[in-house]
Design a protein around this motif. Structure first.
Motif, short mmCIF file in Angstrom:
data_model
loop_
_atom_site.label_atom_id
_atom_site.label_comp_id
_atom_site.label_asym_id
_atom_site.label_seq_id
_atom_site.Cartn_x
_atom_site.Cartn_y
_atom_site.Cartn_z
N ILE A 125 -2.57 4.94 1.49
CA ILE A 125 -2.62 3.49 1.76
C ILE A 125 -1.24 2.89 1.51
O ILE A 125 -0.61 3.15 0.48
N ARG A 131 -5.12 -5.90 2.70
CA ARG A 131 -6.00 -5.06 1.88
C ARG A 131 -6.84 -4.14 2.75
O ARG A 131 -7.05 -4.41 3.93
N ILE A 134 -9.86 -2.57 -1.25
CA ILE A 134 -8.81 -1.96 -2.06
C ILE A 134 -7.65 -2.94 -2.01
O ILE A 134 -7.07 -3.17 -0.95
N LEU A 147 -7.05 7.47 0.22
CA LEU A 147 -6.59 6.51 -0.79
C LEU A 147 -5.08 6.63 -1.03
O LEU A 147 -4.38 5.63 -1.16
N SER A 148 -4.60 7.87 -1.09
CA SER A 148 -3.21 8.09 -1.49
C SER A 148 -2.23 7.65 -0.42
O SER A 148 -1.06 7.41 -0.71
N ARG A 192 1.75 0.94 0.34
CA ARG A 192 1.93 0.31 -0.96
C ARG A 192 2.03 -1.20 -0.81
O ARG A 192 2.65 -1.71 0.12
N THR A 199 -3.08 8.08 -7.97
CA THR A 199 -2.56 8.60 -6.70
C THR A 199 -1.16 9.19 -6.85
O THR A 199 -0.51 9.50 -5.85
N SER A 202 3.42 7.38 1.56
CA SER A 202 2.26 6.74 2.19
C SER A 202 2.07 7.17 3.65
O SER A 202 1.20 6.64 4.33
N TYR A 255 -9.85 1.96 -10.58
CA TYR A 255 -8.58 2.47 -10.06
C TYR A 255 -8.69 3.98 -9.89
O TYR A 255 -9.52 4.65 -10.52
N VAL A 308 -4.29 3.36 -6.81
CA VAL A 308 -4.90 2.31 -5.99
C VAL A 308 -6.00 1.68 -6.85
O VAL A 308 -6.51 2.32 -7.79
N ARG A 312 -4.95 -3.12 -4.16
CA ARG A 312 -3.72 -2.71 -4.84
C ARG A 312 -3.40 -1.28 -4.48
O ARG A 312 -4.29 -0.42 -4.46
N SER A 313 -2.13 -1.00 -4.20
CA SER A 313 -1.65 0.37 -4.02
C SER A 313 -0.23 0.39 -4.57
O SER A 313 0.69 -0.16 -3.97
#
Lengths: 301, 301
Positions: free
Chosen positions: A220, A236, A91, A217-218, A222, A193, B219, A190, A100, A93-94
């Motif tokens: 993670i 990552r 993963i 996921l939510s 940023r 989130t 987060s 993607y 994400v 990108r957040s």
């Protein structure tokens, strides 16, 4: 100091626990009470060939594909999962209050990009499909993003009567693309989130939704980039594996069940959320938005 | 492998970077371009007596209070901040797609609860107020939750014409309460971290909004309890301090500016978001929801 710090009734109203609503009118049942009383026949198990297990250090995310809306993307994603494409990727990108994104962080570098094996290298855009032939359960409320909203199977859907499309609600899974409509392959995915970015509806191919594990996921951290990317690969989140459930022996599959959105139980639960009259709520909204309706999911151990 | 893994245009459209939209019609400016061209007079600085700095290990969250909607709660929160009430307390709840909550995790235990000093021990519910006297900038689109939606100062607001109320958008800050309407004191506060729970509008007192640092709250690892509470105090996120900006010398205050929601720039940016016609978007929504509109904020170093 008698104040409880827990927004007690507020919390319960959205929690999987039964409501302990001593103040509630006797006849009102909240959504969870209604769901708890559902007959077994109101629950169904998503098909194993549409179910992905995404295994992270922190646990498992379970995704359901929506081949009735994105058959070509679902097919490619199955091929990629069978080829273990995502195993060992990340993963990468957040972005806060948005998405994400995961897949191959080196996808644009031909020298480093991971092979997609036998997956297709071009797919059509699958932004919408004819509404005809879908078992569409409409919601009672209006929505500024679509003339009609409701559910098709386990999926939140918008429709203009002629066509229907998956909606960008929290937990929706989509296929990243470039500016060309048909530039997504299903390898870079993607997950929403944040607040539902419905302006993306019919602008990008959604392929399914998360059924379980959104909190992994939510939460993670940023990414430092304005778009939430991590330049530093060490930041990552590694993906141990993404596995198609149908590739596993039955004994290794999760026995996950989803409440049927065409059941009376689901309709009653929606109505209970539209008009909450428990001890906590003082004013019923008389309304609910498509993306405010949680999909009841349970795991049978 | 030419696919970029970054949803490039999608990402840019919501990012603070200028859009590089080679394919876009010459006259279309996206929201960020419009905001970047705003005259200095379109920006304002929230009053220091309405600004809270919440300092966490990970950084600073900046909150603006809304005394025009919740004067009694804002007053109590100022008193609590001046008395260093939250310093050393914690964020003791993180529930996925809903809220984080902070304050005194021991508030219900009279033996352990932290003193609220000279703060009031009873406040009226401040769920809504008369619409008259507010400088309300209406949005063009309909909303199922309120007859009218728009902005008052820096705040997303619903109204029925007679009354107006703060809306539960992402980043809204509210005062936890028990079942009684008037059981909140402003000591236990929550922040919306998920899809806007608008059903709470007019059911609980909102006191303000986060202007900066939402990513530090959103987060936070979700609590193991179904409502997101942490039984284990070690899992909670410590609050180093919450400070009222007006208590600090000017040189120690953050020079934060917010785009005026009654400016033409803001209206133009909303319109650009309602109808995106850059290289990425293929179909303009012609619509936006109240809670999909970000509030432009900048820090002048």
């Amino acid at each position: 100091m008698t104040l409880r710090p827990c927004l007690l009734a507020l919390a319960l109203s959205l929690s999987p626990l039964p409501l302990l609503a001593a103040d509630a009118p006797a006849k009102y049942r909240n959504a969870q009470e209604i769901i708890d009383a559902a007959p077994t026949s109101d629950w169904h198990s998503p098909a194993a060939e549409n179910t992905l297990y995404m295994d992270l250090e922190g646990g498992r995310v379970i995704i359901e594909l929506a081949p009735q809306f994105a058959p070509e993307h679902a097919g490619n994603i199955r091929t990629l999962a069978k080829g273990h494409f995502w195993d060992g990727l990340s993963i990468y990108r957040s972005q806060d209050n948005f998405v994400v994104q995961f897949g191959d962080a080196d996808a644009d570098d031909a020298a480093k990009a991971k092979s997609m094996g036998s997956a297709k290298t071009h797919l059509p855009a699958e932004f919408q499909r004819p509404a005809a032939g879908l078992d569409f359960t409409a919601l009672p409320d209006r929505d500024g993003w679509a003339a009609k909203t409701g559910f098709v199977g386990d999926f939140a859907v918008g429709s203009d009567g002629q066509n229907a499309w998956l909606a960008h609600c929290y937990g929706a899974v989509g296929a990243g693309r470039n500016n060309d409509e048909d530039s997504s392959l299903g390898a870079e995915l993607y997950v929403v989130t944040g607040q539902s970015p419905r302006q993306l509806d019919r602008n990008i191919t959604l392929v399914g939704r998360v059924l379980k594990g959104m909190e992994l996921l939510s939460s993670i951290k940023r990414g430092p980039d304005p778009m939430g990317f991590y330049e530093d690969a060490a930041q990552r989140t590694p993906i141990k594996a993404i596995t198609l459930a149908s590739e596993l022996p039955e004994a290794q599959r999760v026995n996950l069940q989803v409440l049927r959105t065409d059941s009376k139980t689901f309709a009653d639960a929606v109505e209970a959320r539209r008009n909450r009259v428990d001890g906590f709520y003082k004013r019923a909204a008389g309304h609910i938005d498509l993306c405010n309706i949680p999909l009841p999911v349970r795991i049978i151990e």
